[in-house]
Structures are given as structure tokens and as C-alpha cells.
Design a protein around this motif. Structure first.
Motif, PDB file in Angstrom:
ATOM      1  N   GLY A 213      20.546  52.277  42.219  1.00 50.93           N
ATOM      2  CA  GLY A 213      20.497  51.377  41.869  1.00 50.93           C
ATOM      3  C   GLY A 213      22.106  50.130  41.394  1.00 50.93           C
ATOM      4  O   GLY A 213      21.900  49.133  40.414  1.00 50.93           O
ATOM      5  N   VAL A 214      22.957  51.283  40.863  1.00 48.33           N
ATOM      6  CA  VAL A 214      23.826  51.007  40.711  1.00 48.33           C
ATOM      7  C   VAL A 214      24.521  49.438  41.688  1.00 48.33           C
ATOM      8  O   VAL A 214      24.375  49.633  42.811  1.00 48.33           O
ATOM      9  CB  VAL A 214      25.005  51.799  40.433  1.00 48.33           C
ATOM     10  N   ALA A 215      24.966  48.271  40.890  1.00 44.64           N
ATOM     11  CA  ALA A 215      25.372  47.655  42.051  1.00 44.64           C
ATOM     12  C   ALA A 215      27.646  47.580  42.246  1.00 44.64           C
ATOM     13  O   ALA A 215      26.888  46.636  43.301  1.00 44.64           O
ATOM     14  CB  ALA A 215      25.721  45.883  41.341  1.00 44.64           C
ATOM     15  N   GLY A 216      27.927  48.429  42.238  1.00 45.62           N
ATOM     16  CA  GLY A 216      29.389  48.557  42.301  1.00 45.62           C
ATOM     17  C   GLY A 216      29.221  50.039  42.165  1.00 45.62           C
ATOM     18  O   GLY A 216      29.021  50.243  41.521  1.00 45.62           O
ATOM     19  N   VAL A 217      30.782  49.759  41.898  1.00 47.82           N
ATOM     20  CA  VAL A 217      31.925  50.716  41.937  1.00 47.82           C
ATOM     21  C   VAL A 217      32.954  50.505  41.220  1.00 47.82           C
ATOM     22  O   VAL A 217      33.822  50.036  42.498  1.00 47.82           O
ATOM     23  CB  VAL A 217      31.947  52.220  43.141  1.00 47.82           C
ATOM     24  N   ARG A 218      34.127  50.885  40.336  1.00 53.48           N
ATOM     25  CA  ARG A 218      35.056  50.562  40.370  1.00 53.48           C
ATOM     26  C   ARG A 218      35.896  52.134  40.300  1.00 53.48           C
ATOM     27  O   ARG A 218      35.513  53.141  40.666  1.00 53.48           O
ATOM     28  CB  ARG A 218      35.026  50.380  38.861  1.00 53.48           C
ATOM     29  N   ILE A 219      36.823  51.597  41.711  1.00 57.86           N
ATOM     30  CA  ILE A 219      37.543  53.440  42.087  1.00 57.86           C
ATOM     31  C   ILE A 219      39.106  53.807  41.477  1.00 57.86           C
ATOM     32  O   ILE A 219      39.640  52.603  41.614  1.00 57.86           O
ATOM     33  CB  ILE A 219      38.174  52.361  43.391  1.00 57.86           C
ATOM     34  N   ASP A 220      38.793  54.322  40.453  1.00 58.70           N
ATOM     35  CA  ASP A 220      39.974  54.049  39.615  1.00 58.70           C
ATOM     36  C   ASP A 220      41.847  55.158  40.639  1.00 58.70           C
ATOM     37  O   ASP A 220      41.224  55.692  42.264  1.00 58.70           O
ATOM     38  CB  ASP A 220      39.688  56.136  39.495  1.00 58.70           C
ATOM     39  N   SER A 221      42.448  54.415  40.158  1.00 62.48           N
ATOM     40  CA  SER A 221      44.036  55.136  41.130  1.00 62.48           C
ATOM     41  C   SER A 221      43.605  55.027  42.263  1.00 62.48           C
ATOM     42  O   SER A 221      44.152  55.951  43.233  1.00 62.48           O
ATOM     43  CB  SER A 221      44.376  56.241  40.708  1.00 62.48           C
ATOM     44  N   GLU A 266      21.395  46.451  50.614  1.00 63.13           N
ATOM     45  CA  GLU A 266      20.276  45.025  50.189  1.00 63.13           C
ATOM     46  C   GLU A 266      21.196  44.598  48.474  1.00 63.13           C
ATOM     47  O   GLU A 266      21.129  45.329  48.153  1.00 63.13           O
ATOM     48  CB  GLU A 266      19.047  45.444  50.110  1.00 63.13           C
ATOM     49  N   GLY A 267      21.245  43.734  48.624  1.00 60.12           N
ATOM     50  CA  GLY A 267      22.172  42.755  47.507  1.00 60.12           C
ATOM     51  C   GLY A 267      23.460  43.378  47.667  1.00 60.12           C
ATOM     52  O   GLY A 267      23.627  44.723  48.392  1.00 60.12           O
ATOM     53  N   THR A 268      24.377  42.934  47.406  1.00 62.83           N
ATOM     54  CA  THR A 268      25.529  43.265  47.050  1.00 62.83           C
ATOM     55  C   THR A 268      25.876  44.539  46.578  1.00 62.83           C
ATOM     56  O   THR A 268      26.535  43.897  45.393  1.00 62.83           O
ATOM     57  CB  THR A 268      26.643  41.683  46.852  1.00 62.83           C
ATOM     58  N   ARG A 269      26.429  44.764  46.855  1.00 60.22           N
ATOM     59  CA  ARG A 269      27.034  46.342  45.625  1.00 60.22           C
ATOM     60  C   ARG A 269      29.096  46.785  46.314  1.00 60.22           C
ATOM     61  O   ARG A 269      29.379  45.698  47.581  1.00 60.22           O
ATOM     62  CB  ARG A 269      27.115  47.785  46.750  1.00 60.22           C
ATOM     63  N   VAL A 270      29.419  46.636  45.053  1.00 57.31           N
ATOM     64  CA  VAL A 270      31.073  45.520  45.024  1.00 57.31           C
ATOM     65  C   VAL A 270      31.804  47.021  45.203  1.00 57.31           C
ATOM     66  O   VAL A 270      31.692  47.724  44.309  1.00 57.31           O
ATOM     67  CB  VAL A 270      31.362  44.760  44.161  1.00 57.31           C
ATOM     68  N   LEU A 271      32.465  46.889  45.415  1.00 56.72           N
ATOM     69  CA  LEU A 271      34.010  47.193  45.214  1.00 56.72           C
ATOM     70  C   LEU A 271      34.944  46.933  44.400  1.00 56.72           C
ATOM     71  O   LEU A 271      35.554  45.886  44.830  1.00 56.72           O
ATOM     72  CB  LEU A 271      34.340  48.071  46.419  1.00 56.72           C
ATOM     73  N   LEU A 287      42.475  44.335  49.628  1.00 61.37           N
ATOM     74  CA  LEU A 287      41.128  42.831  49.158  1.00 61.37           C
ATOM     75  C   LEU A 287      40.679  42.383  50.600  1.00 61.37           C
ATOM     76  O   LEU A 287      39.649  40.857  50.486  1.00 61.37           O
ATOM     77  CB  LEU A 287      41.673  41.542  47.562  1.00 61.37           C
ATOM     78  N   ARG A 288      41.389  42.706  52.004  1.00 61.12           N
ATOM     79  CA  ARG A 288      41.077  41.972  52.754  1.00 61.12           C
ATOM     80  C   ARG A 288      39.299  41.812  52.906  1.00 61.12           C
ATOM     81  O   ARG A 288      38.776  42.375  52.425  1.00 61.12           O
ATOM     82  CB  ARG A 288      41.677  42.309  54.250  1.00 61.12           C
ATOM     83  N   PRO A 289      38.382  40.675  53.749  1.00 55.62           N
ATOM     84  CA  PRO A 289      37.158  40.670  53.726  1.00 55.62           C
ATOM     85  C   PRO A 289      36.167  42.537  54.699  1.00 55.62           C
ATOM     86  O   PRO A 289      35.226  42.407  53.357  1.00 55.62           O
ATOM     87  CB  PRO A 289      36.448  39.641  54.892  1.00 55.62           C
ATOM     88  N   ASP A 290      37.122  43.229  54.827  1.00 55.73           N
ATOM     89  CA  ASP A 290      36.381  44.081  55.318  1.00 55.73           C
ATOM     90  C   ASP A 290      36.655  45.840  54.338  1.00 55.73           C
ATOM     91  O   ASP A 290      36.713  46.739  54.409  1.00 55.73           O
ATOM     92  CB  ASP A 290      36.422  44.823  56.460  1.00 55.73           C
ATOM     93  N   GLU A 291      37.428  45.101  52.983  1.00 56.45           N
ATOM     94  CA  GLU A 291      37.278  46.657  52.155  1.00 56.45           C
ATOM     95  C   GLU A 291      37.385  45.918  50.648  1.00 56.45           C
ATOM     96  O   GLU A 291      35.703  45.449  50.787  1.00 56.45           O
ATOM     97  CB  GLU A 291      38.963  46.140  52.482  1.00 56.45           C
ATOM     98  N   MET A 292      37.798  46.329  49.699  1.00 54.91           N
ATOM     99  CA  MET A 292      36.772  45.974  48.280  1.00 54.91           C
ATOM    100  C   MET A 292      36.822  44.231  48.504  1.00 54.91           C
ATOM    101  O   MET A 292      37.617  43.778  48.989  1.00 54.91           O
ATOM    102  CB  MET A 292      38.385  46.504  47.218  1.00 54.91           C
ATOM    103  N   HIS A 293      36.134  44.295  47.231  1.00 53.71           N
ATOM    104  CA  HIS A 293      36.017  42.860  47.081  1.00 53.71           C
ATOM    105  C   HIS A 293      37.008  42.254  46.042  1.00 53.71           C
ATOM    106  O   HIS A 293      36.884  40.909  46.590  1.00 53.71           O
ATOM    107  CB  HIS A 293      34.021  43.034  46.397  1.00 53.71           C
TER     108      HIS A 293
END
Length: 558
Positions: A213-221, A266-271, A287-293
Motif C-alpha cells: 500500500g505505499v504510495a511511493g518511494v524516496r530514492i536515497d543517493s 493502480e493509483g499513482t505510485r511515485v518515485l 524527471l523525464r516522463p518515463d523516469e522519476m516523478h
């Protein structure tokens, strides 16, 4: 897929662009709230204060690493990515927290640490046991040393934590063995992202948490994953993509694959990337459309107090994001950075790790006034907003006794750098003496870092009762931000009289009816023509906006 994926199907499909305007609150679990009295914050403590976060007005919570870890670097040395540190709780409790927060309209973002693991991670322990030339060692950067006896490090790459980037192993027979790479501490061996096991493992970790159920991940370094396999030294002036350990072109293949996984849910899962890349074009490539949000915008946070610096940063970041259609993020601090009320009260009010020193004089009254103004300024800018826990209370950086410091940055600097523990001191919730409600009344242990004795006026309880407090300012700002359709994602227009960049007053409109004015000059100034004042960081002075203040104004469409 878990029933916790994103709430109901209606919730999953609603507001697919929530991340573009979101207010995201960073929870450093160890210092947020201690429910069982052991001196360490935990997930149950967060669950007990979810209503506080709802009342504050946040859209999502970002959790620093909550996984099992020896805590050699505050949890960024992960030994198991699919469980919860026992001091913080259990995996079941994490799922409860995710679902309970979502029921209040608050999404959950977790921290992923792909560059390295703990030296206690099973993979690294297997690599040490298997010995040179083994398949287990190929998941890391093991390498023979240079020199006649292999006594010299394979190269001289620079550590993010000062000190050496290579540590030599000891073979089972007691003789000196190969060296292994660690851009951070020796307890954090770097992974080899050229190895398919490393790629597959992290893609599975993403699915594991998205399924819960997490809505996204923060990517360290995020920019450090790929290394030059030739171990070439850092060039004197590396060009784009030429640094052997930073921002190499191949790293984008990793995030394109991650984006495909995120988009399959389903639903927006953000990077969300932690991307320290000074070149604006290279930054935007993530931040290109096919990479991170989105990616953290550290430029504004690092600037010294001043209209010219702030204006330049805002223009730079909006221009950098525009070609890829991504929203900027705005952040005043985090778990690594000197807190705003302290930083803005110093002669050098910019931020850089190399400038952190013991005993730096600070004017906290000045810093607090400026932090209030900066809070409204950043909340009015286009994009998403991050708030580090305690900044909404105006907490200062705490200069702790060196005997209590735990941050490896302090020790690896030879004791020169105070490190980052000063912004990680546990939150004060209520009462007039430590632990100020952070732990229960009959706690068995003191908080893991001590709180200053004079924090009683900074508790949540005290500030809720004070209409002029920092907490009340933040709550009202976020309430207005949520109400005003022109705030959040969108465009910004500078007022003509500030357009030359030479003014000490920053003034811009968001849409046709909202105007933000920040006075960074040495004297009070007249406000532009307006219908009403929505909010001000400081009371007006005879109708004038005082120095180091921000006002939000309602204006009539021209």
C-alpha cells in the motif's frame, strides 16, 4: 496484489496527480514519538499522532528507513529490506499504519537505499565467507589492492562522509585480503549495479512495498548507483556523465525500469529522487516522463538569505523542470541539514556540509523570523512542499555534547564536524520538562538524544494554545494552500517592479487572485494594492510589511 494497495478502487483512481501539489511531511521515526518508553520513537507512536498530521494538513508522510539495521548510519545501513526494525515495531504494524493513514487521506512514502547495504546484510556476509573470485563477491565492489603486497587502495575516490572509500578484508587464515568499496561508511558496502541479482532484488523490493500500500518511494543517493568498472580516478574537471561514481548515464536505465513497475500498479505510485546534481539539465534528465516523478530541489535550501539568491534559485529550478513537465519540490531542511531557525540566524545563512562547525554564533530571534517568512514563501511556490518534522514547531538545531553524538559524519571528520544529530533530537509534545511527552510518563529510558531543558515553549501543546506560534502559522498556511486552487502545481508570475532581479522584495502572483510578497530588505515596505491579507508571517507595522516577512494577499483580477 494486497487489499491495502491504495484504499478502495475509488481512492486508487482519484487524484492521479496528487503528487504534483502534495504537502509531504518527513517522519524520522526514531525521534517522532516513543510509545513504549524505551527512548526510541516507533510506529505505534506515529499511529498515535496521525490526527496531529491530519490537523497540520499534510497529504503524505515520508518515512526515513524503518528496516532492520545496526544503525551505523541512522538506518541507512539496511540489513533486511522486507521487515521493520524491532525497535520501531513489526511489519504488521507498518501495514496498519499505512492503512490508518490512508483512511485519514494521508499517503505513505518510504525510503529505499539502493546504493549500498549494511555490512550485516546476508549478501555481504556471504561474500566475506565465500572469498576472492566467488560469485557472491560479484554483487559488490571487491578488488585486489595496488602495490607489491596489495597494501594500497584500488583508487582514491572521495567519500561522502570524509575518510577512505575502501576497506581491506581479512581472509579466514588471518592474512590481509581484498578491498571493498564504500562511498559512505565501512559498514555500508556499495552494491554492484552491473550485477543482475542487484537489479532483480531491488525491483522485487519495490513490488513488496507497493503490494503493502505505499504510495511511493524516496530514492536515497539516487545518482550514485553506477560506477566506472575501470575504477578510473576522478578527472580534475569531469564533464557530463564523466564522473566515475556520480550521475553516470547508465543510471537512467535503472529508474526507467522502476517507473514501469510503479506504473503497473493502480493509483499513482511515485518515485522521488534524492539527486545532488548541480547541472540543471542533468538534474532534469532524472524527471523525464518515463523516469522519476519528482526529485528533491536542494538548491533553494542551500542559498544564503537574500532576495537575489532566492529569486535566482526559484527561476533556475522552474526553468530546469519546465522542459520535462515535472513539478519542482521545495524544502527548507531534512534529517541531514541544519534547521532553518538556526541556519537563517547565522552570518552565513547558506547550507553546506563542509561549513558545519561547533560554536557557530546564531541569532535565534532573527532565524525564527526568517524561518516563518521562508515557510510562507516556499508554500506559495509552484509544485510540492516537504516539511521536516519539528520545523513546524520552529525547533532549533541542538549542539549536543560530543560524548552523545552518534552520527558517523562527526567521527569520520576527525571530530571537526558536529554531524547531523542536532536536527534529529526527539520532538517535544507536551509538558514542562524532558521528555516533553516524547515518551510515556513512566518511561524506562531517556530519549536516545537529549532534549534541551528550555523546550517547554516549543511543545505542540504550548503552540496549539498560542495563536502567534510557528505551529499555528504552518496549520493556517496549509489550510489556505489546500483551499486556494491557484496554489500547488501551476505557474508563477513575478510582479513587474521585481522583475529586474535587483529588488530586495520578492513578489509574485499565482493565478489571478493570489499574491505572495516577501520583504528581504532592511526596512519595512508598503504592500502592493490588494483586497485583503490572507496570512502574514509577522504582524504588520503600521500597515507596512516588516523586514524578513512574507504576506499572502487576495487581489482583484486585472
Amino acid at each position: 496484489m494486497s487489499v491495502l494497495d491504495a484504499g478502495t478502487p475509488e481512492q486508487a483512481s482519484a487524484d492521479a496527480l496528487w503528487w504534483r501539489s502534495a504537502v509531504i511531511y518527513q517522519v524520522y521515526v526514531r525521534s517522532f514519538a516513543d510509545s513504549d518508553g524505551d527512548g526510541t520513537g516507533d510506529l505505534r507512536g506515529v499511529r498515535q499522532h496521525l490526527q496531529y498530521l491530519k490537523d497540520l494538513g499534510v497529504d503524505a508522510i515520508w518515512f526515513n528507513p524503518w528496516y532492520p539495521s545496526p544503525l551505523a548510519d541512522g538506518g541507512y545501513d539496511v540489513s533486511d529490506y522486507r521487515d521493520i526494525h524491532p525497535a520501531f515495531g513489526t511489519l504488521d504494524e507498518a501495514e496498519l499504519l499505512i492503512s490508518e493513514a490512508l483512511a485519514l487521506g494521508i499517503r505513505t512514502i518510504i525510503d529505499i537505499v539502493p546504493n549500498h547495504v549494511s555490512d550485516q546484510h546476508p549478501w555481504f556476509q556471504q561474500a566475506l565467507a565465500a572469498g576472492p573470485g566467488s560469485p557472491e563477491r560479484e554483487r559488490f565492489w571487491f578488488h585486489p589492492g595496488l602495490g607489491e603486497n596489495g597494501d594500497e587502495m584500488p583508487n582514491h575516490w572521495v567519500s561522502n562522509f570524509a575518510g577512505d572509500t575502501w576497506t581491506r578484508t581479512t581472509d579466514p587464515d588471518g592474512t590481509a585480503g581484498e578491498w571493498y568499496l564504500h562511498l559512505f561508511t565501512p559498514e555500508q558496502p556499495d552494491l554492484n549495479w552491473n550485477h543482475p541479482d542487484v537489479v532483480a532484488e531491488h525491483e522485487d523490493i519495490l513490488r513488496f512495498w507497493f503490494d503493502r500500500g505505499v504510495a511511493g518511494v524516496r530514492i536515497d543517493s539516487a545518482g550514485l548507483l553506477i560506477k566506472d568498472p575501470t575504477l578510473a580516478e576522478v578527472p580534475e574537471n569531469p564533464g557530463p556523465g564523466e564522473h566515475p561514481t556520480e550521475d553516470r548515464d547508465e543510471v537512467h536505465d535503472v529508474y526507467r525500469a522502476w517507473r514501469r513497475i510503479a506504473d503497473s500498479y493502480e493509483g499513482t505510485r511515485v518515485l522521488v529522487g534524492e539527486v545532488w546534481v548541480p547541472d540543471a539539465k542533468r538534474f532534469a534528465d532524472y524527471l523525464r516522463p518515463d523516469e522519476m516523478h519528482t526529485a528533491f530541489n536542494f538548491d533553494f535550501m542551500s542559498r544564503p538569505w537574500g532576495a537575489e539568491e532566492f529569486r535566482a534559485s526559484i527561476d533556475l529550478m522552474l526553468a530546469a523542470h519546465a522542459p520535462v513537465g515535472a513539478p519542482s519540490t521545495w524544502v527548507l531542511s531534512n534529517h541531514d541539514v541544519t534547521r532553518p531557525v538556526t541556519r537563517y540566524g547565522r552570518e552565513d545563512s547558506s547550507f553546506a556540509f563542509v561549513k558545519k562547525r561547533f560554536g557557530t554564533p546564531t541569532d535565534l530571534d532573527l532565524g525564527t523570523r526568517r524561518a516563518r517568512a521562508a515557510a510562507l514563501l516556499t508554500a506559495a511556490l509552484p509544485g510540492s512542499l516537504y516539511i521536516y518534522q519539528g520545523d513546524e514547531l520552529g525547533l532549533p538545531e541542538v549542539e549536543l555534547p560530543t560524548t552523545l553524538l552518534q552520527d558517523p559524519m562527526h567521527y569520520r571528520s576527525g571530530g571537526v564536524d558536529p554531524g547531523r544529530d542536532g536536527c534529529r533530537v526527539p520532538l517535544p509534545w507536551r509538558g514542562t520538562a524532558a521528555p516533553f511527552g516524547f515518551s510515556p510518563a513512566q518511561a524506562s529510558s531517556a530519549p536516545w538524544l537529549p532534549q534541551p531543558d528550555d523546550w517547554s515553549a516549543l511543545t505542540v501543546e504550548a503552540q496549539e494554545a498560542d495563536p502567534a506560534s510557528m505551529l499555528r502559522l504552518y496549520r493556517e498556511a496549509l489550510r489556505i494552500r489546500r483551499r486556494e486552487e491557484e496554489l500547488g502545481d501551476g505557474t508563477l508570475t513575478w510582479l513587474d517592479d521585481a522583475a529586474d532581479g535587483g529588488s530586495d522584495v520578492l513578489a509574485f502572483t499565482r493565478g489571478e487572485r493570489f499574491l505572495c510578497v516577501t520583504n528581504l530588505s532592511a526596512t519595512a515596505v508598503e504592500l502592493p494594492e490588494h483586497d485583503s491579507i490572507l496570512l502574514a508571517s509577522t504582524p504588520l507595522d503600521g500597515g507596512l510589511l516588516p523586514t524578513d516577512s512574507t504576506a499572502w494577499l487576495r487581489i482583484t483580477p486585472s
